[in-house]
Scaffold this motif. Structure first.
Motif, PDB file in Angstrom:
ATOM      1  N   PRO A 154     -24.650  53.769  -3.093  1.00 40.69           N
ATOM      2  CA  PRO A 154     -24.959  52.331  -3.140  1.00 40.69           C
ATOM      3  C   PRO A 154     -25.083  51.700  -1.745  1.00 40.69           C
ATOM      4  N   SER A 155     -24.589  52.379  -0.703  1.00 44.63           N
ATOM      5  CA  SER A 155     -24.727  51.874   0.668  1.00 44.63           C
ATOM      6  C   SER A 155     -26.191  51.850   1.091  1.00 44.63           C
ATOM      7  N   GLY A 156     -27.027  52.586   0.348  1.00 51.23           N
ATOM      8  CA  GLY A 156     -28.439  52.641   0.718  1.00 51.23           C
ATOM      9  C   GLY A 156     -28.826  53.963   1.349  1.00 51.23           C
ATOM     10  N   ALA A 157     -27.833  54.792   1.691  1.00 49.69           N
ATOM     11  CA  ALA A 157     -28.140  56.088   2.304  1.00 49.69           C
ATOM     12  C   ALA A 157     -28.247  57.149   1.211  1.00 49.69           C
ATOM     13  N   ASN A 178      -8.583  60.517   4.154  1.00 50.08           N
ATOM     14  CA  ASN A 178      -8.471  59.193   3.519  1.00 50.08           C
ATOM     15  C   ASN A 178      -9.286  58.124   4.241  1.00 50.08           C
ATOM     16  N   GLN A 179      -9.672  58.429   5.479  1.00 45.77           N
ATOM     17  CA  GLN A 179     -10.494  57.460   6.230  1.00 45.77           C
ATOM     18  C   GLN A 179     -11.980  57.778   6.121  1.00 45.77           C
ATOM     19  N   ARG A 180     -12.317  58.906   5.477  1.00 43.56           N
ATOM     20  CA  ARG A 180     -13.711  59.375   5.531  1.00 43.56           C
ATOM     21  C   ARG A 180     -14.688  58.415   4.855  1.00 43.56           C
ATOM     22  N   LEU A 181     -14.330  57.963   3.657  1.00 48.11           N
ATOM     23  CA  LEU A 181     -15.269  57.119   2.909  1.00 48.11           C
ATOM     24  C   LEU A 181     -15.547  55.817   3.659  1.00 48.11           C
ATOM     25  N   LEU A 183     -19.173  54.507   4.997  1.00 46.31           N
ATOM     26  CA  LEU A 183     -19.772  53.251   4.543  1.00 46.31           C
ATOM     27  C   LEU A 183     -19.992  52.284   5.701  1.00 46.31           C
ATOM     28  N   SER A 184     -19.028  52.220   6.614  1.00 42.96           N
ATOM     29  CA  SER A 184     -19.202  51.269   7.723  1.00 42.96           C
ATOM     30  C   SER A 184     -20.281  51.746   8.697  1.00 42.96           C
ATOM     31  N   THR A 185     -20.385  53.070   8.886  1.00 40.15           N
ATOM     32  CA  THR A 185     -21.406  53.592   9.796  1.00 40.15           C
ATOM     33  C   THR A 185     -22.808  53.387   9.219  1.00 40.15           C
ATOM     34  N   VAL A 186     -22.949  53.642   7.934  1.00 36.66           N
ATOM     35  CA  VAL A 186     -24.263  53.456   7.283  1.00 36.66           C
ATOM     36  C   VAL A 186     -24.700  51.999   7.411  1.00 36.66           C
ATOM     37  N   LYS A 187     -23.742  51.110   7.194  1.00 34.90           N
ATOM     38  CA  LYS A 187     -24.057  49.675   7.242  1.00 34.90           C
ATOM     39  C   LYS A 187     -24.418  49.246   8.671  1.00 34.90           C
ATOM     40  N   LYS A 188     -23.595  49.690   9.603  1.00 39.56           N
ATOM     41  CA  LYS A 188     -23.775  49.264  10.995  1.00 39.56           C
ATOM     42  C   LYS A 188     -25.124  49.693  11.561  1.00 39.56           C
ATOM     43  N   TYR A 189     -25.536  50.925  11.237  1.00 43.85           N
ATOM     44  CA  TYR A 189     -26.757  51.448  11.868  1.00 43.85           C
ATOM     45  C   TYR A 189     -27.932  51.554  10.899  1.00 43.85           C
ATOM     46  N   ALA A 190     -27.758  51.063   9.677  1.00 43.13           N
ATOM     47  CA  ALA A 190     -28.830  51.121   8.662  1.00 43.13           C
ATOM     48  C   ALA A 190     -29.355  52.555   8.484  1.00 43.13           C
ATOM     49  N   ILE A 191     -28.396  53.470   8.278  1.00 44.55           N
ATOM     50  CA  ILE A 191     -28.739  54.887   8.066  1.00 44.55           C
ATOM     51  C   ILE A 191     -29.396  55.041   6.691  1.00 44.55           C
ATOM     52  N   GLN A 192     -30.486  55.838   6.639  1.00 44.16           N
ATOM     53  CA  GLN A 192     -31.192  56.008   5.358  1.00 44.16           C
ATOM     54  C   GLN A 192     -30.833  57.318   4.650  1.00 44.16           C
ATOM     55  N   ALA A 193     -30.387  58.311   5.422  1.00 44.64           N
ATOM     56  CA  ALA A 193     -30.117  59.610   4.799  1.00 44.64           C
ATOM     57  C   ALA A 193     -28.942  60.288   5.497  1.00 44.64           C
ATOM     58  N   VAL A 224     -18.523  65.039  28.803  1.00 41.03           N
ATOM     59  CA  VAL A 224     -18.697  63.613  28.519  1.00 41.03           C
ATOM     60  C   VAL A 224     -19.949  63.421  27.662  1.00 41.03           C
ATOM     61  N   LEU A 225     -19.784  62.726  26.549  1.00 47.50           N
ATOM     62  CA  LEU A 225     -20.923  62.427  25.677  1.00 47.50           C
ATOM     63  C   LEU A 225     -21.501  61.073  26.073  1.00 47.50           C
ATOM     64  N   SER A 226     -22.710  61.091  26.621  1.00 47.49           N
ATOM     65  CA  SER A 226     -23.277  59.814  27.076  1.00 47.49           C
ATOM     66  C   SER A 226     -23.902  59.027  25.924  1.00 47.49           C
ATOM     67  N   ASN A 227     -24.092  59.687  24.772  1.00 51.16           N
ATOM     68  CA  ASN A 227     -24.775  59.017  23.652  1.00 51.16           C
ATOM     69  C   ASN A 227     -23.805  58.581  22.558  1.00 51.16           C
ATOM     70  N   GLN A 228     -22.499  58.594  22.874  1.00 53.09           N
ATOM     71  CA  GLN A 228     -21.522  58.309  21.804  1.00 53.09           C
ATOM     72  C   GLN A 228     -21.519  56.835  21.407  1.00 53.09           C
ATOM     73  N   VAL A 229     -21.512  56.603  20.101  1.00 51.74           N
ATOM     74  CA  VAL A 229     -21.375  55.245  19.578  1.00 51.74           C
ATOM     75  C   VAL A 229     -20.140  55.211  18.685  1.00 51.74           C
ATOM     76  N   GLN A 230     -19.732  54.045  18.281  1.00 52.89           N
ATOM     77  CA  GLN A 230     -18.507  53.918  17.461  1.00 52.89           C
ATOM     78  C   GLN A 230     -18.856  53.828  15.989  1.00 52.89           C
TER      79      GLN A 230
END
Ligand SMILES: Nc1ncnc2c1ncn2[C@@H]1O[C@H](COP(=O)(O)OP(=O)(O)O)[C@@H](O)[C@H]1O
Ligand SMILES: [Mg+2]
Length: 352
Positions: free
Chosen positions: A96-99, A60-63, A67-77, A346-352
């Motif tokens: 419609p998010s652009g990805a 239920n949290q997936r969508l 959407l928030s990740t695509v917006k935050k990082y301007a993901i294209q695909a 430990v993941l040094s490249n992790q983002v939120q």
């Protein structure tokens, strides 16, 4: 300009896909950022990407997460490996998010068809594409009757689950093997029919099975890059013993592409065939996702994950992919090894 592609939780080949994209971006000097995510701490995969994310477990949290990740990082695909059906059903909410979204097909009906090996076989047959004759079995009684009736004459028989994966549950019936064969040599996947039936009769409920003639092979696994049913690049792996021969011609190669086209395949997908006793390839299955062995195809000079990413990011045309795949291919022989990598907790490249 930076180009951003996001590989969401996939099956076993996610590492090879990231490596393939990284190497293509480097070769052509494109500024590509790879985001990778998984529900689990699969750091051996996630650490290879430029940026790593952990996916929510709650569907239920997936969508909202997407959407928030695509917006935050301007993901294209976005490339999805698992949950293809869910993603395809939510295409209208995601794009419609652009990805741009890749699920393996642009139609849930095709994903469902690919997941049911009997329905898939019937569909291929209706299109006159050669496919392994497949009978659905829903009960032990039915299997016993069918085996006695010899539906494929004197050809040896085998079974696999209707909705299987990883070759799990595939068994060939062979009256010449020891009653202990399934225990002493499980990888040979041979069992006397009577012992299989006894085990099946002892369970409370069974998964539906496909009963087929056993095909002697060789087997082909054809990895492809397709767009809405148009195959742009393909590499066949002919499997013989421990070796795999990379090829880009022949009857199995052509049949696999016809199958992908008929299924409206979209993205990195895989079709498997096996030759019958007369040497004619028959379709076994289509996987509307990258195969576990997609990474091996790079040894042919054709980098399918790299071409996929360049197309998704709008960096090359369909014609360029067609031309590159033809030009870059050279036959090669590969042998798969099980590998080991260092695992950093430990993941040094992790983002939120
Ligand atoms: N009719 C058949 N004859 C011989 N081998 C088969 C047959 N069907 C499946 N197999 C073997 O079982 C493996 C798994 O079957 P497949 O259709 O690819 O299902 P999955 O990979 O989804 O489990 C194949 O790679 C092949 O080696
Ligand atoms: Mg398979």
């Amino acid at each position: 300009m930076s180009h951003k592609i996001w590989l969401m939780e996939g099956l076993s080949s996610q590492r090879d896909i990231i490596n393939g994209i990284t190497s293509t971006a480097k070769k052509h000097n494109y500024n590509v950022s790879i985001y990778a995510s998984h529900r689990q701490s699969r750091n051996e995969i996630l650490s290879l990407a430029d940026h790593a994310l952990i996916e929510p477990n709650d569907i239920n949290q997936r969508l909202e997460f997407i959407l928030s990740t695509v917006k935050k990082y301007a993901i294209q695909a976005i490339h999805t490996g698992r949950h293809a059906h869910w993603f395809e059903a939510h295409r209208a909410a995601i794009e419609p998010s652009g990805a741009h979204l890749t699920t393996g097909a642009r139609d849930v009906a095709m994903l469902d068809l690919a997941d049911d090996k009997v329905a898939f076989a019937h569909h291929m047959k209706s299109l006159n594409l050669p496919v392994v004759p497949s009978l659905r079995v829903d009960s032990p009684v039915q299997l016993r009757e069918l085996i006695a009736r010899k539906p494929f004459g004197d050809l040896p028989l085998c079974v696999k689950p209707v909705t299987g994966i990883y070759g799990m549950g595939f068994w060939q019936f062979d009256e010449s093997v020891s009653p202990m064969a399934a225990f002493t040599h499980p990888d040979a996947r041979r069992v006397k029919a009577e012992y299989y039936l006894q085990a099946l009769e002892a369970v409370d409920s069974m998964e539906p099975l496909v009963l087929m003639p056993y095909l002697p092979g060789p087997e082909y696994s054809v990895d492809m890059l397709a767009e809405n049913g148009k195959v742009l690049a393909a590499v066949a792996r002919r499997k013989e013993g421990a070796l795999q021969y990379l090829e880009n011609s022949g009857e199995a190669f052509e049949l696999a592409q016809a199958c992908a086209a008929a299924m409206g395949a979209d993205g990195l997908i895989n079709v498997q065939t096996r030759n019958d006793a007369s040497g004619k390839p028959l379709l076994l299955e289509i996987n509307m996702r990258p195969s576990g062995g997609i990474g091996y195809t790079r040894f042919s000079g054709v980098n399918l994950p790299g071409l996929f990413a360049l197309r998704q990011l709008g960096l090359i045309s369909q014609q360029q992919v067609l031309d590159d795949a033809r030009r870059d291919f050279t036959p090669a022989t590969v042998r798969a090894l099980s590998d080991v990598v260092a695992y950093n907790p430990v993941l040094s490249n992790q983002v939120q």
